[in-house]
Design a protein around this motif. Structure first.
Motif, PDB file in Angstrom:
ATOM      1  N   TYR A  67      44.840  36.128  39.715  1.00 37.17           N
ATOM      2  CA  TYR A  67      44.049  36.895  40.677  1.00 37.17           C
ATOM      3  C   TYR A  67      42.706  36.215  40.921  1.00 37.17           C
ATOM      4  CZ  TYR A  67      41.251  40.797  42.482  1.00 37.17           C
ATOM      5  OH  TYR A  67      40.412  41.583  43.228  1.00 37.17           O
ATOM      6  N   ARG A  68      42.061  35.777  39.845  1.00 35.69           N
ATOM      7  CA  ARG A  68      40.762  35.107  39.961  1.00 35.69           C
ATOM      8  C   ARG A  68      40.876  33.794  40.735  1.00 35.69           C
ATOM      9  NH1 ARG A  68      36.067  37.157  39.057  1.00 35.69           N
ATOM     10  NH2 ARG A  68      35.399  35.165  38.253  1.00 35.69           N
ATOM     11  N   VAL A  69      41.891  32.988  40.428  1.00 33.73           N
ATOM     12  CA  VAL A  69      42.018  31.697  41.107  1.00 33.73           C
ATOM     13  C   VAL A  69      42.367  31.883  42.584  1.00 33.73           C
ATOM     14  CG1 VAL A  69      44.470  31.142  40.760  1.00 33.73           C
ATOM     15  CG2 VAL A  69      42.789  29.310  40.787  1.00 33.73           C
ATOM     16  N   ASN A  70      42.950  33.012  42.914  1.00 33.24           N
ATOM     17  CA  ASN A  70      43.301  33.299  44.307  1.00 33.24           C
ATOM     18  C   ASN A  70      42.106  33.822  45.099  1.00 33.24           C
ATOM     19  OD1 ASN A  70      45.549  33.415  46.273  1.00 33.24           O
ATOM     20  ND2 ASN A  70      45.038  35.586  46.322  1.00 33.24           N
ATOM     21  N   GLY A  71      40.986  34.026  44.448  1.00 39.90           N
ATOM     22  CA  GLY A  71      39.784  34.463  45.159  1.00 39.90           C
ATOM     23  C   GLY A  71      39.214  35.766  44.655  1.00 39.90           C
ATOM     24  N   GLY A  72      39.856  36.385  43.674  1.00 37.45           N
ATOM     25  CA  GLY A  72      39.335  37.637  43.120  1.00 37.45           C
ATOM     26  C   GLY A  72      39.270  38.740  44.153  1.00 37.45           C
ATOM     27  N   SER A  75      40.260  37.870  47.579  1.00 38.35           N
ATOM     28  CA  SER A  75      41.527  37.142  47.627  1.00 38.35           C
ATOM     29  C   SER A  75      42.333  37.483  48.875  1.00 38.35           C
ATOM     30  CB  SER A  75      42.362  37.422  46.377  1.00 38.35           C
ATOM     31  OG  SER A  75      42.762  38.765  46.335  1.00 38.35           O
ATOM     32  N   LYS A  76      43.139  36.550  49.252  1.00 35.98           N
ATOM     33  CA  LYS A  76      43.991  36.695  50.422  1.00 35.98           C
ATOM     34  C   LYS A  76      45.448  36.695  49.973  1.00 35.98           C
ATOM     35  CE  LYS A  76      45.242  34.248  54.639  1.00 35.98           C
ATOM     36  NZ  LYS A  76      45.032  33.020  55.416  1.00 35.98           N
ATOM     37  N   ASP A  77      46.179  37.722  50.367  1.00 34.70           N
ATOM     38  CA  ASP A  77      47.625  37.798  50.108  1.00 34.70           C
ATOM     39  C   ASP A  77      47.981  37.599  48.636  1.00 34.70           C
ATOM     40  OD1 ASP A  77      48.209  38.216  52.821  1.00 34.70           O
ATOM     41  OD2 ASP A  77      48.249  36.065  53.211  1.00 34.70           O
ATOM     42  N   PHE A  78      47.181  38.188  47.731  1.00 33.66           N
ATOM     43  CA  PHE A  78      47.431  37.960  46.307  1.00 33.66           C
ATOM     44  C   PHE A  78      48.851  38.330  45.897  1.00 33.66           C
ATOM     45  CE2 PHE A  78      47.646  39.768  42.006  1.00 33.66           C
ATOM     46  CZ  PHE A  78      47.516  38.587  41.296  1.00 33.66           C
ATOM     47  N   LEU A  79      49.281  39.549  46.196  1.00 31.94           N
ATOM     48  CA  LEU A  79      50.614  39.972  45.742  1.00 31.94           C
ATOM     49  C   LEU A  79      51.721  39.113  46.345  1.00 31.94           C
ATOM     50  CD1 LEU A  79      50.415  43.859  45.587  1.00 31.94           C
ATOM     51  CD2 LEU A  79      50.574  42.237  43.707  1.00 31.94           C
ATOM     52  N   ARG A  80      51.590  38.784  47.598  1.00 33.57           N
ATOM     53  CA  ARG A  80      52.600  37.943  48.244  1.00 33.57           C
ATOM     54  C   ARG A  80      52.693  36.594  47.532  1.00 33.57           C
ATOM     55  NH1 ARG A  80      52.087  38.059  54.245  1.00 33.57           N
ATOM     56  NH2 ARG A  80      53.241  39.944  53.820  1.00 33.57           N
ATOM     57  N   ARG A  81      51.568  35.994  47.289  1.00 30.62           N
ATOM     58  CA  ARG A  81      51.553  34.688  46.623  1.00 30.62           C
ATOM     59  C   ARG A  81      52.035  34.802  45.177  1.00 30.62           C
ATOM     60  NH1 ARG A  81      45.841  32.139  48.881  1.00 30.62           N
ATOM     61  NH2 ARG A  81      46.504  32.102  51.068  1.00 30.62           N
ATOM     62  N   VAL A 145      47.692  26.562  46.456  1.00 25.37           N
ATOM     63  CA  VAL A 145      47.783  27.311  47.714  1.00 25.37           C
ATOM     64  C   VAL A 145      46.387  27.737  48.163  1.00 25.37           C
ATOM     65  CG1 VAL A 145      48.609  29.460  48.775  1.00 25.37           C
ATOM     66  CG2 VAL A 145      50.158  28.083  47.382  1.00 25.37           C
ATOM     67  N   GLN A 146      45.570  28.216  47.236  1.00 22.48           N
ATOM     68  CA  GLN A 146      44.217  28.664  47.564  1.00 22.48           C
ATOM     69  C   GLN A 146      43.375  27.508  48.094  1.00 22.48           C
ATOM     70  OE1 GLN A 146      43.052  31.578  47.925  1.00 22.48           O
ATOM     71  NE2 GLN A 146      40.891  31.110  48.168  1.00 22.48           N
ATOM     72  N   LEU A 147      43.452  26.357  47.439  1.00 22.12           N
ATOM     73  CA  LEU A 147      42.677  25.197  47.889  1.00 22.12           C
ATOM     74  C   LEU A 147      43.143  24.727  49.261  1.00 22.12           C
ATOM     75  CD1 LEU A 147      42.356  23.173  44.550  1.00 22.12           C
ATOM     76  CD2 LEU A 147      40.553  24.426  45.761  1.00 22.12           C
ATOM     77  N   THR A 148      44.446  24.702  49.473  1.00 22.53           N
ATOM     78  CA  THR A 148      44.988  24.306  50.770  1.00 22.53           C
ATOM     79  C   THR A 148      44.562  25.291  51.840  1.00 22.53           C
ATOM     80  OG1 THR A 148      46.889  23.302  49.665  1.00 22.53           O
ATOM     81  CG2 THR A 148      47.103  23.715  52.026  1.00 22.53           C
ATOM     82  N   ASP A 149      44.592  26.574  51.507  1.00 23.03           N
ATOM     83  CA  ASP A 149      44.179  27.624  52.442  1.00 23.03           C
ATOM     84  C   ASP A 149      42.699  27.470  52.807  1.00 23.03           C
ATOM     85  OD1 ASP A 149      44.819  29.917  53.970  1.00 23.03           O
ATOM     86  OD2 ASP A 149      43.925  31.207  52.440  1.00 23.03           O
TER      87      ASP A 149
END
Length: 157
Positions: A67-72, A75-81, A145-149
């Motif tokens: 969750y934290r690495v996805n933006g906390g 975060s965008k689309d955490f559950l989907r990712r 994915v987060q970095l690419t996003d």
């Protein structure tokens, strides 16, 4: 729904191609697998419960780190990712861990240790290792994915 191709999944996640129906499929598949994993009986011992406790702790902290690495909070689309990457990584971990687990238990049995029957400290160690490995891989893929996003969002500005 992807079962193996993590690269294509990550591209689809960045391109926002997965739908809520995809989310539902990953959730149902994941919960179905989880429901098959834990069963207790009157023969369960301390190591059975310790293994479950270790797995719950790794699950909790692993999910929190993802969750934290996805933006906390942002975060965008955490559950989907999380669900889709977790599903593909889970399939891979199952496939690759089975030969390792079988070989490990065979070697311990060959060395004279009791590995079949009641749960042992070896079972707790195997649970800890593969649960931690699973969450480490999910974390790595979610970070990619987060970095690419983020790069794509910066490019679109």
């Amino acid at each position: 729904m992807y079962f193996w191709n993590i690269s294509k999944l990550k591209l689809d996640l960045v391109a926002n191609k997965l739908t809520t129906l995809c989310d539902l499929k990953y959730l149902i598949a994941t919960l179905a697998l989880l429901s098959l994993s834990v069963t207790y009986s009157e023969n369960s011992n301390l190591f059975d419960y310790l293994s479950t406790l270790v797995d719950i702790c790794v699950l909790t902290f692993g999910t929190w780190f993802c969750y934290r690495v996805n933006g906390g909070k942002t975060s965008k689309d955490f559950l989907r990712r999380y669900l889709s990457i977790g599903w593909v990584v889970g399939i891979r971990v199952i496939v690759f861990s089975m030969p390792v687990v079988i070989a490990t238990y065979f070697l311990f049995d060959f060395a004279g240790f009791e590995v079949l029957g009641d749960a042992t400290l070896l079972d707790v160690g195997v649970t800890l290792f593969f649960s931690s490995f699973f969450y480490w891989r999910v974390f790595v893929h979610m970070k990619q994915v987060q970095l690419t996003d983020e790069k794509q969002a910066e490019f679109n500005k």
